[in-house]
Every structure is written in C-alpha cells, then in structure tokens.
Design a protein around this motif. Structure first.
Motif, PDB file in Angstrom:
ATOM      1  N   UNK A 104       0.837  -1.216   0.000  1.00  0.00           N
ATOM      2  CA  UNK A 104       0.000   0.000   0.000  1.00  0.00           C
ATOM      3  C   UNK A 104       0.867   1.260   0.000  1.00  0.00           C
ATOM      4  N   UNK A 105       1.977   1.197   0.689  1.00  0.00           N
ATOM      5  CA  UNK A 105       2.863   2.361   0.808  1.00  0.00           C
ATOM      6  C   UNK A 105       3.797   2.491  -0.389  1.00  0.00           C
ATOM      7  N   UNK A 106       4.153   1.377  -1.009  1.00  0.00           N
ATOM      8  CA  UNK A 106       5.267   1.363  -1.965  1.00  0.00           C
ATOM      9  C   UNK A 106       5.112   2.224  -3.232  1.00  0.00           C
ATOM     10  N   UNK A 107       3.930   2.387  -3.834  1.00  0.00           N
ATOM     11  CA  UNK A 107       3.858   3.219  -5.065  1.00  0.00           C
ATOM     12  C   UNK A 107       4.508   4.583  -4.835  1.00  0.00           C
ATOM     13  N   UNK A 108       5.246   5.099  -5.835  1.00  0.00           N
ATOM     14  CA  UNK A 108       6.066   6.301  -5.630  1.00  0.00           C
ATOM     15  C   UNK A 108       5.338   7.495  -5.000  1.00  0.00           C
ATOM     16  N   UNK A 109       4.188   7.836  -5.517  1.00  0.00           N
ATOM     17  CA  UNK A 109       3.477   9.019  -4.999  1.00  0.00           C
ATOM     18  C   UNK A 109       3.078   8.815  -3.542  1.00  0.00           C
ATOM     19  N   UNK A 110       2.554   7.626  -3.261  1.00  0.00           N
ATOM     20  CA  UNK A 110       2.109   7.366  -1.885  1.00  0.00           C
ATOM     21  C   UNK A 110       3.303   7.269  -0.939  1.00  0.00           C
ATOM     22  N   UNK A 111       4.389   6.698  -1.424  1.00  0.00           N
ATOM     23  CA  UNK A 111       5.596   6.609  -0.584  1.00  0.00           C
ATOM     24  C   UNK A 111       6.101   8.016  -0.252  1.00  0.00           C
ATOM     25  N   UNK A 112       6.063   8.898  -1.261  1.00  0.00           N
ATOM     26  CA  UNK A 112       6.472  10.282  -1.033  1.00  0.00           C
ATOM     27  C   UNK A 112       5.603  10.936   0.021  1.00  0.00           C
ATOM     28  N   UNK A 113       4.296  10.706  -0.084  1.00  0.00           N
ATOM     29  CA  UNK A 113       3.355  11.289   0.879  1.00  0.00           C
ATOM     30  C   UNK A 113       3.607  10.742   2.292  1.00  0.00           C
ATOM     31  N   UNK A 114       3.750   9.435   2.394  1.00  0.00           N
ATOM     32  CA  UNK A 114       3.965   8.833   3.719  1.00  0.00           C
ATOM     33  C   UNK A 114       5.316   9.263   4.295  1.00  0.00           C
TER      34      UNK A 114
END
Lengths: 105, 150
Positions: free
Chosen positions: A10-20
């Motif tokens: 859930x966290x790994x996609x680039x955009x979401x990882x950046x956000x987290x």
C-alpha cells in the motif's frame, strides 16, 4: 528475490511513498504543504490521503474557521509502524553496505 | 517483485522528502509571531535601561524573554508543518545548542564592549543587535538544519 517482511504494497507506489515519507517526518502537515511538496492537484492528493485514511494509516482534521480554516494530515501509529517496517524492508533489499541508516528516517 | 535498484531509489526519495519537511519547518513559520517575538526580545533588553529599581528591571526582562519564547513557539505551531520528534536527532539538538551559545556569547561580548565605552541605552542596542543577528542568521540555520538530514 523474495519480498522481505515488512514490505507494504500500500505504501510502496512512488506518490504514496512520497506522501507517507513526508508525513513520517512530521507531527502533522497542512494539506497545502503536502500538495506543493508532491506537486499534486487537490483531487489527486485527496485520493491518496483517503486511501491511507481508509487503511488506518493517516488521519485528517480541520482547524480554524473562515479564511484561516486549514486541513491537517498526520500519520497514525499504525501508519508510522507500517512505514518503519517498509523502510527496513527496502534497506534489506538494497543490502547493508550500500545505504547507511542515516540516509533514511 | 522489487529489485535493489528500485529499493535504492525509494530510499533516496524518502531522504529527499525528509529534507523537504526540514525546509518546510523553517520556511513555513508564522512570520507575524516570529517578528512579535523579536520585538518582545528587544523590549526586554530596553527594559534594562529604564530608570527603575534593578528588581523591577530584571522582572520586566524575564517577562519579555518568556513572552518572546512563547511567540517563537507559537510561530512554529502556526506553521504549515510540524516536525516529528523522531527528526530531532542529536545533530539537531547540537545545532540548536550551538545557536543559543552563539547568541549568548554575542550578548555578553556586546555588553562588555559597551560597558567600556559607556554608551547610553546600551542594553537596548544589544537587544537590537541580537534580534538582527537572529533574523540574519536564519538562512544559515536552515542550511545547517538540512545538513543534519545527511
């Protein structure tokens, strides 16, 4: 190569990882700060935040009123634990000699 | 499946995002509260030049310094982002302590210098110099803060 424990899809996609990653370094962050930092539109960021909130990783609260009203986003304890686990998994994938612990939170 | 190159890129991205947060905590501060804090600091030093008993002067100075610290804290809380305690590394605290020591050294040196030349309103002048020093070194503080992320 198998996926190491702690790796979070859930966290790994680039955009979401950046956000987290942004949220992990903060107690809270204004929606506008996240939007500018990630270069996303309101709707794109809302979608990412909603996904994290639905998973219990983030929470959203509103403060103030009128022109001073602002939306604050923060990582939950569950989200922080998941992020830490994901970072550990990434480090294991890279190997101990390539990335020093100081390079990632 | 994630390979090591992708993992390395993601870790680099995480480090960059951390720097963005550190930058945001300094740039995103509430300027009004920061300015009010500096004014309170100058007012505290100016109080030391008032022709009143020393106990009252010290009380006014102490009150003003507390008010200044409250304003600086408020400026951070009204910013766009608040740093998480996990980011307050030993390097971060060392930087803060270094800044406080430099400010204290500047104040003491300024007071001693003005003692020798018997300058009127010398405490006020030291307060102004200290406020200008704090404001002028803010970019340096930001640059050093980003270095703590390495």
């Amino acid at each position: 190569m198998s996926t190491p424990p702690g790796f979070d899809e859930l966290i790994h996609p680039p955009t979401r990882l950046g956000l987290v990653a942004l949220l992990a370094a903060t107690q809270w962050a204004e929606f506008s700060f996240l939007k500018e930092s990630l270069g996303l539109s309101d709707s794109a960021l809302s979608k990412q935040v909603s996904t994290l909130a639905e998973a219990g990783y983030a929470e959203v609260r509103k403060e103030g009123a009128g022109r001073r009203r602002r939306t604050l986003v923060s990582l939950t304890d569950q989200g922080r634990t998941a992020f830490d686990g994901h970072v550990d998994a990434l480090r294991r994938l890279v190997g101990p000699t390539v990335v020093s612990p100081a390079e990632a939170p | 499946m994630v390979d090591s190159e992708e993992a390395r890129a993601r870790l680099a991205e995480i480090a960059e995002r951390r720097k963005q947060v550190l930058d945001g905590t300094t740039r995103g501060r509430h300027r009004g509260w920061d300015t009010t804090g500096l004014v309170a600091l100058v007012a505290g030093f100016a109080a030391m030049d008032l022709p009143v008993p020393m106990a009252l002067r010290l009380s006014l100075f102490g009150g003003a310094v507390i008010a200044a610290l409250a304003c600086f804290t408020h400026a951070g809380r009204h910013g766009r982002v608040a740093m998480h305690r996990s980011q307050m590394t030993p390097r971060f605290w060392a930087l803060l302590a270094g800044g406080a020591l430099a400010s204290a050294a500047l104040t003491v040196a300024g007071l001693r210098l003005l003692d020798q030349i018997d300058f009127p309103l010398r405490n006020t002048l030291v307060g102004v110099v200290l406020a200008v020093f704090i404001a002028a070194t803010h970019p340096l503080y930001r640059a050093l803060l980003l270095r703590t992320a390495r």
